[in-house]
Design a protein around this motif. Structure first.
Motif, mmCIF file in Angstrom:
data_model
loop_
_atom_site.group_PDB
_atom_site.id
_atom_site.type_symbol
_atom_site.label_atom_id
_atom_site.label_comp_id
_atom_site.label_asym_id
_atom_site.label_seq_id
_atom_site.Cartn_x
_atom_site.Cartn_y
_atom_site.Cartn_z
ATOM 1 N N GLY A 118 0.463 -0.950 0.186
ATOM 2 C CA GLY A 118 -0.442 -0.181 -0.233
ATOM 3 C C GLY A 118 1.062 1.404 0.102
ATOM 4 O O GLY A 118 2.518 1.550 -0.121
ATOM 5 N N SER A 119 1.025 2.117 0.713
ATOM 6 C CA SER A 119 1.224 3.964 0.130
ATOM 7 C C SER A 119 0.841 4.658 1.217
ATOM 8 O O SER A 119 -0.617 4.520 2.105
ATOM 9 N N TYR A 120 1.062 5.643 1.328
ATOM 10 C CA TYR A 120 1.121 7.043 2.360
ATOM 11 C C TYR A 120 1.459 7.786 1.175
ATOM 12 O O TYR A 120 1.883 8.023 0.415
ATOM 13 N N VAL A 121 0.465 9.367 1.680
ATOM 14 C CA VAL A 121 0.040 10.389 0.662
ATOM 15 C C VAL A 121 -0.254 11.159 1.114
ATOM 16 O O VAL A 121 -1.433 11.797 1.820
ATOM 17 N N ALA A 122 0.434 12.645 1.096
ATOM 18 C CA ALA A 122 0.916 13.506 1.714
ATOM 19 C C ALA A 122 1.180 14.604 0.745
ATOM 20 O O ALA A 122 1.193 14.107 -0.381
#
Length: 408
Positions: A118-122
């Protein structure tokens, strides 16, 4: 990314691992990549000790691919777009391709990619989380030398399967396929629109010409020198106006983007590959992958069997298209494949000139995009490679080959 805090790491992992149903976990940082290993991102290796919702312990060995935060870099380079591209590939393209294959009765589907969690986006940060394949015995080959023959042929077969899925899906489920390609970001065009491509790609051409001009036939040396004048048209033909059959391709085919596993050391047929780095994945003619890969990764001895190499790729492509229920002769016949090589092979050699220059550079001379903002990205690869003799020997047989194929 070595300055990221443990709290940040845990925040990123909490987002990426939300599908794992974990109650809590702790993170141990194991290391980072060195200079020259990433241009728009950094790699962090971690071990996660977790507890599942049913109170069972679980250990994860993970790789975090983290974008660079530099505002100037993000303004000048499509950093966000390349990460979004790769996320789209893993979150949408691979699942759609897998479902398409299974619906047609394929039991061993194309799966030559690392496991993606999965991912993390900011606003100014993108992070992707993958399984650390080294814990399963996967290894990288030495990027300074061509790939071994068996590894080379394996990847050509895997590219054939990958491109075949696009071909069959376009043929049988065109509307579903269009949804996939509509979300692919044209990062090549984004970069080309902001920077001088003749300078950026011209520096490796100048260096190789200077190295080889007395070792090549005069006509070949002159063609290499004039190859710079084709840079903009090559890029335009590939990233703005594909005129022929196109597929969802890998896009970054140098030998540092393949990890191998030999399950049985006495059986070469047990060799497996994981294809890494899908940030520049694109919808383009399949020869953009095939030519780049062969020129950048084949040895002199293997390139002397060029016809065998392209037949390995095309037989894999056509056989898998048939397996999926479509007709390769109708979609992309072999004579069209050969004809297209004359045009799209130019793209392969253009990227290879840069890729081999980077592969052979020492760590201390490896360019850093974040450090070249003030001097201009156009000059990123203007440094003179210290491994001149190695660069000369690699490029001599490649340039002689493409000259005989009338690709220069």
């Amino acid at each position: 990314m070595s300055n990221s805090s443990d709290d940040e790491l845990k925040c990123w992992l909490k987002s990426a691992l939300k599908g794992e149903n974990l109650v809590d976990f702790t993170v141990s940082r194991l290391g980072n990549t060195e200079k020259g290993e990433g241009y728009m991102g950094d790699i962090v290796f971690v071990e996660v000790s977790a507890e599942t919702s049913d109170r069972l312990p679980k250990i994860y060995n993970l790789v975090l691919k983290c974008s660079k935060r530099s505002p100037a870099l993000r303004e000048s380079m499509p950093v966000q777009a390349v990460f979004e591209n790769e996320m789209h590939f893993y979150e949408n393209v691979i699942p759609a391709f897998t479902e398409f294959q299974k619906k047609r009765g394929v039991s061993e589907v194309f799966n030559s990619v690392p496991k993606y969690y999965g991912s993390y986006v900011a606003e100014d940060m993108e992070v992707e989380v993958f399984e650390n394949l080294t814990t399963k015995g996967y290894y990288l080959c030495d990027r300074r030398v061509p790939l071994p023959t068996n590894n080379l042929k394996l990847i050509l077969r895997e590219y054939g399967k990958l491109h075949a899925i696009s071909a069959a899906m376009q043929d049988q489920e065109p509307e579903q396929f269009k949804l996939l390609i509509d979300e692919i970001r044209n990062v090549w065009k984004m970069f080309a629109d902001k920077h001088d491509m003749e300078t950026y790609y011209g520096a490796p051409i100048d260096e190789v010409h200077e190295l080889l001009k007395t070792s090549l036939p005069e006509t070949t040396a002159e063609k290499l020198k004039k190859f710079k004048t084709q840079i903009n048209s090559i890029i335009k033909d590939v990233i703005e106006d594909p005129k022929t059959f196109s597929v969802i391709g890998h896009g970054d085919c140098w030998n540092n983007n393949f990890m191998f596993q030999l399950k049985n050391k006495t059986d070469e047929n047990s060799l497996k590959v994981a294809i890494l780095d899908w940030q520049t994945t694109k919808f383009a003619n399949p020869i953009t992958d095939v030519s780049y890969f062969i020129y950048a990764c084949a040895s002199k001895e293997d390139l002397e069997h060029f016809d065998e190499l392209i037949n390995i790729y095309y037989n894999s492509f056509s056989g898998y298209v048939k397996l999926l229920g479509s007709n390769p002769e109708k979609i992309f016949p072999f004579d069209q494949f050969i004809k297209d090589f004359k045009l799209f092979g130019k793209y392969g050699i253009l990227i290879t000139l840069l890729a081999i220059k980077v592969a052979l550079c020492n760590k201390e001379e490896a360019p850093d995009f974040a450090e070249t903002i003030n001097t201009g990205f156009e000059n990123t690869f203007s440094f003179k490679n210290k491994n001149q003799e190695l660069l000369k020997s690699r490029m001599l047989y490649i340039i002689n080959h493409v000259a005989t194929q009338d690709i220069l």
